[in-house]
Every structure is written in structure tokens, then in C-alpha cells.
Design an enzyme around this catalytic site. Structure first.
Site, mmCIF file in Angstrom:
data_model
loop_
_atom_site.group_PDB
_atom_site.id
_atom_site.type_symbol
_atom_site.label_atom_id
_atom_site.label_comp_id
_atom_site.label_asym_id
_atom_site.label_seq_id
_atom_site.Cartn_x
_atom_site.Cartn_y
_atom_site.Cartn_z
ATOM 1 N N THR A 16 0.817 -1.214 0.000
ATOM 2 C CA THR A 16 0.000 0.000 0.000
ATOM 3 C C THR A 16 0.855 1.269 0.000
ATOM 4 O OG1 THR A 16 -0.176 0.045 2.414
ATOM 5 C CG2 THR A 16 -1.859 -1.184 1.217
ATOM 6 N N ASP A 17 0.213 2.374 -0.372
ATOM 7 C CA ASP A 17 0.889 3.675 -0.368
ATOM 8 C C ASP A 17 0.457 4.468 0.866
ATOM 9 O OD1 ASP A 17 -1.662 4.644 -0.907
ATOM 10 O OD2 ASP A 17 -1.241 5.070 -3.012
ATOM 11 N N LEU A 18 0.838 5.730 0.919
ATOM 12 C CA LEU A 18 0.506 6.556 2.087
ATOM 13 C C LEU A 18 -0.990 6.741 2.290
ATOM 14 C CD1 LEU A 18 3.292 9.291 1.835
ATOM 15 C CD2 LEU A 18 3.101 7.443 3.515
#
Length: 135
Positions: free
Chosen positions: A18-20
Site C-alpha cells: 500500500t501507499d501513504l
């Protein structure tokens, strides 16, 4: 050739995927579909290590991707792979990533068979027969 019944590969979204924003980083879908293709050909009995020893490999020539809805941490995904078309040197697939019934990602993938020098090469007939037997 009509599209074959899909092969199913299940994977879970890990935090590292996942990203931020907490959603799957877009490039990771390409990893998910790569793993699914590897499991698909393995299930069909195609030995890619032997192919490489014989001087042949599959390589991605083209990917057309549609990102439809985000996957999130801890989701369980179903990656479906269907054979659309096969020629002497090329394979066209549709790969779809779902969470339950929701389609999150869809890609049209073209693979080519290459020699160790990088030149297009015919897919061995034995391999073609295994891919055609996908159903």
C-alpha cells in the site's frame, strides 16, 4: 480462439503493497498479475525453467491496464487469468483482479516467446498444447 475459463489465484494485500493513502500502489497490481500468470502456466504443466534451459522465455510485450477501484490493506484478492488468443509466437490474456465480486483492476496482456538472443521464437508445440488445454 474464444476466451478460456479463468484460472484463479488468491493473494492478500500486505502493508508493504500500500501507499501513504492506505491503498494498493498502482504498480503492485502488475506484481499480482505476474504471480498469477506464473501459477497459471505452472498449473498447466509448463516448465519455464526447462524452457529457459532450451533457450526460450516468455516476455511481456504489452500491458493495457484499467484501474477501476482501489484495493486496501488485508483485502483478499482473486486474480483471474484467461487466454484470449494464441499464435505461433504470441499469447494474449485478460487478467482481472477482484475483491469478492467487485472488479478492481483489469489488464490486457500480450506475451511473446523469445530466444536467448531476444529474437521472436515459436512457442514449442508441447507448450501450446498445454496452454490450449486451459479449460
Amino acid at each position: 480462439m474464444t476466451q478460456t475459463a479463468p484460472h484463479h489465484f488468491t493473494c492478500r494485500v500486505y502493508y508493504e503493497d500500500t501507499d501513504l493513502a492506505g491503498i494498493v500502489y498502482y504498480a503492485n497490481y502488475l506484481k499480482f498479475i505476474e504471480r498469477a500468470r506464473s501459477e497459471w502456466v505452472r498449473k498447466l504443466g509448463v516448465d519455464q525453467i526447462k524452457m529457459k534451459q532450451d533457450g526460450l522465455v516468455f516476455a511481456v510485450r504489452r500491458v493495457e491496464a484499467d484501474y477501476l477501484s482501489p484495493a486496501r490493506f488485508d483485502d483478499v484478492l482473486d486474480v483471474q487469468t484467461s487466454l484470449d488468443e494464441m499464435t505461433g509466437t504470441r499469447i494474449k490474456l485478460t487478467q482481472t483482479v477482484l475483491r469478492d465480486e467487485a472488479v478492481l483492476f483489469r489488464a490486457a496482456v500480450t506475451l511473446v516467446c523469445l530466444s536467448e538472443t531476444g529474437k521472436p521464437s515459436r512457442i514449442p508445440e508441447e507448450t501450446r498444447a498445454k496452454l490450449r488445454a486451459h479449460d
